[in-house]
Design a protein around this motif. Structure first.
Motif, short mmCIF file in Angstrom:
data_model
loop_
_atom_site.label_atom_id
_atom_site.label_comp_id
_atom_site.label_asym_id
_atom_site.label_seq_id
_atom_site.Cartn_x
_atom_site.Cartn_y
_atom_site.Cartn_z
N ASN A 1 -13.16 3.26 8.26
CA ASN A 1 -13.09 4.44 7.40
C ASN A 1 -12.63 4.07 6.00
O ASN A 1 -13.17 4.55 5.01
CB ASN A 1 -12.12 5.47 8.00
N ALA A 2 -11.62 3.22 5.92
CA ALA A 2 -11.12 2.81 4.60
C ALA A 2 -12.20 2.03 3.85
O ALA A 2 -12.30 2.11 2.63
CB ALA A 2 -9.86 1.96 4.76
N GLN B 1 -1.54 8.87 -1.33
CA GLN B 1 -0.99 7.61 -0.82
C GLN B 1 0.52 7.54 -1.10
O GLN B 1 1.23 6.75 -0.50
CB GLN B 1 -1.74 6.43 -1.45
N TRP C 1 -2.94 3.54 14.60
CA TRP C 1 -4.19 2.76 14.63
C TRP C 1 -5.42 3.67 14.64
O TRP C 1 -6.47 3.32 14.13
CB TRP C 1 -4.20 1.81 15.83
N VAL D 1 -17.80 4.73 -5.62
CA VAL D 1 -17.76 5.08 -4.20
C VAL D 1 -19.07 5.78 -3.85
O VAL D 1 -19.42 6.78 -4.45
CB VAL D 1 -16.56 5.99 -3.91
N SER E 1 -20.29 6.68 -0.69
CA SER E 1 -20.45 7.34 0.61
C SER E 1 -20.71 8.82 0.42
O SER E 1 -19.79 9.62 0.30
CB SER E 1 -19.20 7.15 1.46
N ARG F 1 -21.40 -2.60 3.86
CA ARG F 1 -21.74 -1.50 2.99
C ARG F 1 -23.22 -1.55 2.65
O ARG F 1 -23.61 -1.41 1.49
CB ARG F 1 -20.91 -1.53 1.68
N ALA G 1 0.83 -1.21 0.00
CA ALA G 1 0.00 0.00 0.00
C ALA G 1 0.86 1.26 0.00
O ALA G 1 0.44 2.29 -0.50
CB ALA G 1 -0.93 -0.01 1.21
N ILE H 1 -13.24 -0.22 18.43
CA ILE H 1 -12.40 0.98 18.52
C ILE H 1 -11.10 0.76 17.74
O ILE H 1 -10.66 1.62 16.98
CB ILE H 1 -12.09 1.31 19.99
N MET I 1 -5.29 -0.10 0.30
CA MET I 1 -4.67 0.76 1.32
C MET I 1 -4.09 -0.07 2.45
O MET I 1 -3.80 0.45 3.53
CB MET I 1 -5.71 1.75 1.86
N LEU J 1 -7.93 9.89 3.21
CA LEU J 1 -7.91 8.43 3.35
C LEU J 1 -6.68 7.82 2.68
O LEU J 1 -6.26 6.71 3.03
CB LEU J 1 -9.18 7.82 2.73
N ARG K 1 -14.36 7.65 13.54
CA ARG K 1 -13.84 8.12 14.82
C ARG K 1 -14.83 9.07 15.48
O ARG K 1 -14.77 9.29 16.68
CB ARG K 1 -12.48 8.79 14.61
N SER L 1 -11.39 1.33 13.89
CA SER L 1 -12.10 2.49 13.34
C SER L 1 -11.45 3.00 12.06
O SER L 1 -12.14 3.43 11.14
CB SER L 1 -12.21 3.59 14.39
N LYS L 2 -10.13 2.91 11.98
CA LYS L 2 -9.45 3.35 10.76
C LYS L 2 -9.82 2.44 9.58
O LYS L 2 -10.08 2.91 8.48
CB LYS L 2 -7.94 3.32 10.98
N TYR M 1 -10.75 -0.90 -2.58
CA TYR M 1 -9.92 0.24 -2.19
C TYR M 1 -9.30 -0.01 -0.83
O TYR M 1 -8.12 0.29 -0.61
CB TYR M 1 -10.75 1.52 -2.16
N THR N 1 -21.55 13.10 8.88
CA THR N 1 -20.15 12.68 8.83
C THR N 1 -20.10 11.21 8.44
O THR N 1 -21.06 10.48 8.61
CB THR N 1 -19.45 12.89 10.17
N ALA N 2 -18.95 10.82 7.88
CA ALA N 2 -18.76 9.41 7.55
C ALA N 2 -17.57 8.86 8.33
O ALA N 2 -17.22 7.70 8.20
CB ALA N 2 -18.51 9.27 6.05
N ASP O 1 -11.68 14.75 3.10
CA ASP O 1 -11.55 13.53 3.90
C ASP O 1 -11.24 12.33 3.03
O ASP O 1 -10.51 11.42 3.42
CB ASP O 1 -12.84 13.28 4.69
N MET P 1 -12.15 14.24 8.14
CA MET P 1 -11.12 13.71 9.02
C MET P 1 -10.04 14.74 9.27
O MET P 1 -9.27 14.65 10.21
CB MET P 1 -10.50 12.47 8.39
N PRO Q 1 -2.36 4.00 5.05
CA PRO Q 1 -1.24 3.08 5.32
C PRO Q 1 -0.16 3.68 6.20
O PRO Q 1 0.68 2.95 6.72
CB PRO Q 1 -0.67 2.77 3.92
N LEU R 1 -9.90 2.83 -9.06
CA LEU R 1 -10.62 1.68 -9.62
C LEU R 1 -11.92 2.14 -10.28
O LEU R 1 -12.30 3.31 -10.21
CB LEU R 1 -10.94 0.67 -8.51
N LEU S 1 -15.17 2.68 3.63
CA LEU S 1 -16.13 3.59 3.00
C LEU S 1 -15.98 3.58 1.48
O LEU S 1 -16.93 3.83 0.75
CB LEU S 1 -15.90 5.02 3.49
N LEU S 2 -14.77 3.28 1.01
CA LEU S 2 -14.53 3.28 -0.43
C LEU S 2 -14.76 1.89 -1.03
O LEU S 2 -14.53 1.68 -2.21
CB LEU S 2 -13.09 3.73 -0.73
N ASN T 1 -21.77 11.03 2.43
CA ASN T 1 -21.40 11.90 3.54
C ASN T 1 -19.92 12.22 3.61
O ASN T 1 -19.49 13.04 4.41
CB ASN T 1 -21.81 11.25 4.86
#
Lengths: 337, 350
Positions: free
Chosen positions: B231-232, A164, A116, A95, A97, B87, A84, B224, B243, A108, B293, B227-228, B239, B289-290, A104, B1, A112, A91, B234-235, A99
């Motif tokens: 978030n990833a 990235q 955490w 997508v 989403s 999803r 990564a 918890i 990542m 993303l 966190r 959570s990251k 994707y 928000t998406a 943001d 974010m 990588p 791709l 979401l795509l 919101n």
């Protein structure tokens, strides 16, 4: 440590799937290298294995045989996280989403690299800002994805891939569904990124004309044939580009740099400036009037545009190609009676 | 974010205030009204003028409110994780068959008592004192059984959509078993079982409450930690993979986390409807928000608040009667969500 020469190099690569312990080969004997600072466009018909190749290069599916080296390291030995950090993708997956805000989405790309909790450090924020700057998306960075156009969305996805910050960016049909201007803009953007950031970019596309204009190297993929590689200009001059067009009805027009239907030999002679003749001929073919016979005379004049047609039974003078074609259609009808 | 940090504290702050208000309202209201300042007095450790109030607060209302908070947190976070992983906006804490599994366990206990001839129930109706352990045990065993079968399936299948369908199938199959038991069950047992399916927050205090809280807390940790990764996601899965997100690890952490949280909530309180599926949507629509966190803490806090509010209404303030929690959570929640969806373009929200 010396920097490896190639971003990716593949030897005797065989790609495909394993279903129920049976290997289904999609493409065999692939050999290629990607250099930094070069833009590559991969063209080929649907089903030839372009998407399979991407998945294999990203390590999402294993290669059936052969080897892939990423930055000089064996792909099999790279962890998902290391991968990564080396390669990012755009791709064809939609997508959804709504919101998610553009800034943001770009952030993303740092997934990588963050801890955490995904906390962005100062350096991360800097890279994100740079990516948005390079793709010129700052003016809509605060909008949610549900409120931007397809072209803007694609630029945002490219910015995310850029954030990235790997050596390699792979894009799967980034210009599909986009209008003419956006198609050119996106490809020019990729070319600029590729040159200024010294990245290797591999674009899968069906857009031959734009690919010729922007790519440093074209890869032509055909079922069961070895990959044809070379600069677009060399491929055109050597005629290798015709490999892409396996259908007998199509050919690549070397003069105009575009794909055309093959016109059978014509008998009709058209007098006038070459550019005008070409379009008049195109209209004749569309109407099925390619065999008009030698006793027809057609003259074209420019500024102002004028058409004069002489047939054995009469004549025509007009200002539009359509009117002339309509007249010829009537004349042909009468002749056949 | 990017700007989430400052916003998060603001959103979490609002949510905490809402939660505290709901907590106070919840324990003030009931067949006997206890003034808020007396509650404060009591919470500070002071004596109250009426000793009956102390008894009501300590043995009944405060444990019930705590139960509502724990169940609300567990269910809304389970729902959020399911929706983000699959999803799918229709996913909730029960899509992998947890509630049907727990339902089957409890049905076997209650309805099966005549068929199999067991009498674990301490007379059958005394759920509050002796019955709670056997009910919890039966519910947990049922949920664990279905979750282990789902895990076996999850091991075999890669596609998350397939997993979703398998979960729904397991749910229907357990539902069919419950139907068999209901068909042959006695009228009184049937009533008891039906009441269980309507959910109840009462009757849990002391050790059971502590264990419930502990299990939910353990279930909270994987959510918890991931959570990251959410978030990833979401795509989309591809994707996320590109990542460097380990989808398999995320899937197992989702199964374990929701299994613990929704499983224990169902075992202790019955299948509480609506909270898990609706609270994450409410949070997305209200806070726009998406980012998980933000979504995780805020969903947890508002899930708890929402369940406290529903429970307060269940007490039918001023009367001695109470109605089951599911009636209120659905009757109150459904119009609320429909209204929000119609007011703000929902399609673009997920």
């Amino acid at each position: 440590m010396e920097k490896p020469l190639y971003t990716i190099s593949a030897q005797d690569l065989c790609i495909g799937y394993t279903r129920k312990k049976q290997e289904i080969k999609v493409h065999d004997g692939l050999n290629f290298q990607l250099l930094p600072g070069q833009l590559y466009c991969l063209l080929g018909p649907n089903g030839v294995g372009k998407s399979t190749l991407i998945k294999t290069l990203l390590g999402h599916i294993p290669a059936l045989s052969g080897s892939i080296y990423i930055n000089g390291k064996d792909l099999k030995k790279l962890s998902a996280e290391q991968m990564a950090k080396t390669a990012s993708v755009v791709l064809t997956d939609r997508v959804s989403s709504g919101n998610l805000h553009v800034a943001d989405l770009v952030a993303l790309g740092r997934v990588p690299f963050t801890n955490w909790a995904g906390r962005l450090a100062e350096a991360d924020l800097h890279i994100i800002a740079k990516a948005m700057e390079a793709t010129k998306i700052n003016y809509f960075k605060d909008k949610p994805l549900s409120e931007i156009s397809d072209g803007q969305r694609q630029k945002a996805m490219i910015a995310r891939a850029l954030a990235q910050d790997g050596q390699l960016i792979i894009l799967d049909e980034p210009t599909a569904h986009l209008d003419l201007i956006n198609r050119h803009e996106i490809m020019q953007l990729l070319r600029t990124i590729c040159k200024t950031e010294n990245k290797s970019i591999l674009v899968i596309t069906h857009d031959l004309e734009v690919a010729i204009e922007t790519a440093d190297e074209l890869w032509l993929m055909q079922c069961g044939e070895p990959l044809i590689q070379g600069s677009p200009e060399d491929l055109i001059v050597s005629g290798k580009i015709q490999h892409l067009l396996t259908s007998p009805g199509l050919y690549f027009d070397i003069h105009h740099g575009r794909v055309r239907s093959t016109y059978p030999d014509t008998v009709t002679t058209i007098h006038g400036p070459a550019a005008l003749c070409q379009w008049f001929l195109a209209a004749l073919y569309k109407a099925g009037l390619q065999h008009l016979g030698s006793d027809y005379e057609i003259h074209l004049f420019e500024e102002p545009f004028k058409v004069m047609v002489k047939t054995p039974t009469g004549g025509f003078e007009g200002e539009t190609i359509r009117a002339a074609v309509d007249f010829l259609l009537m004349a042909e009808d009468e002749r056949l009676k | 974010m990017l700007k989430a940090r400052g916003n998060l504290w603001q959103k979490a702050g609002i949510s905490i205030i809402i939660l505290l208000c709901m907590f106070l309202i919840n324990i003030a209201i009931g067949s006997v009204y206890i003034p808020i300042d007396s509650i404060f007095h009591h919470l500070m450790g002071n004596e109250l003028e009426k000793s009956t109030w102390v008894t009501i607060l300590d043995t009944y209302r405060i444990p019930k409110a705590l139960t509502a908070i724990i169940a609300g947190v567990g269910l809304s976070l389970s729902g959020l994780q399911m929706q983000s992983f699959f999803r799918n906006p229709l996913a909730g804490p029960y899509v992998l068959g947890i509630s049907s599994g727990a339902g089957l366990g409890v049905a076997l206990l209650i309805l099966g008592s005549s068929a199999f001839g067991w009498t674990l129930m301490d007379g059958g109706t005394d759920l509050i004192n002796g019955g709670v352990w056997s009910m919890v045990l039966a519910g947990s065993l049922g949920a664990i059984l279905v979750m282990s079968m789902i895990s076996l399936a999850a091991w075999k299948v890669k596609s998350s959509t397939t997993l979703l369908i398998i979960g729904l199938m397991f749910g229907s199959a357990s539902g069919a078993f419950v139907n068999i038991l209901s068909y042959f069950g006695e009228a009184e047992e049937l009533k008891l079982y039906t009441v269980w399916t309507m959910g109840s927050l009462g009757g849990i205090s002391g050790w059971p409450l502590f264990i419930f809280a502990l299990i939910t807390f353990i279930g909270l940790l994987p959510a918890i930690a991931q959570s990251k990764a959410y978030n990833a996601m979401l795509l989309g899965e591809n994707y996320a993979k590109s990542m460097g997100i380990n989808i398999n690890r995320l899937r197992w952490s989702m199964i374990i986390s929701t299994g613990l949280m929704a499983g224990s909530a169902t075992a202790f309180c019955g299948p509480i409807a609506f909270i898990g599926i609706s609270v994450p949507h409410l949070v997305r629509i209200i806070f726009r928000t998406a980012d998980h966190r933000t979504l995780l803490p805020v969903s947890a806090l508002l899930g708890a608040s929402f369940l406290l509010l529903c429970d307060a209404i269940c007490q039918l303030p001023g009367s001695a009667e109470t109605i089951p929690i599911n009636i209120v959570s659905s009757l109150l929640g459904a119009p609320l969500v429909i209204w929000l969806i119609l007011r703000k373009n929902f399609n673009a929200e997920f």
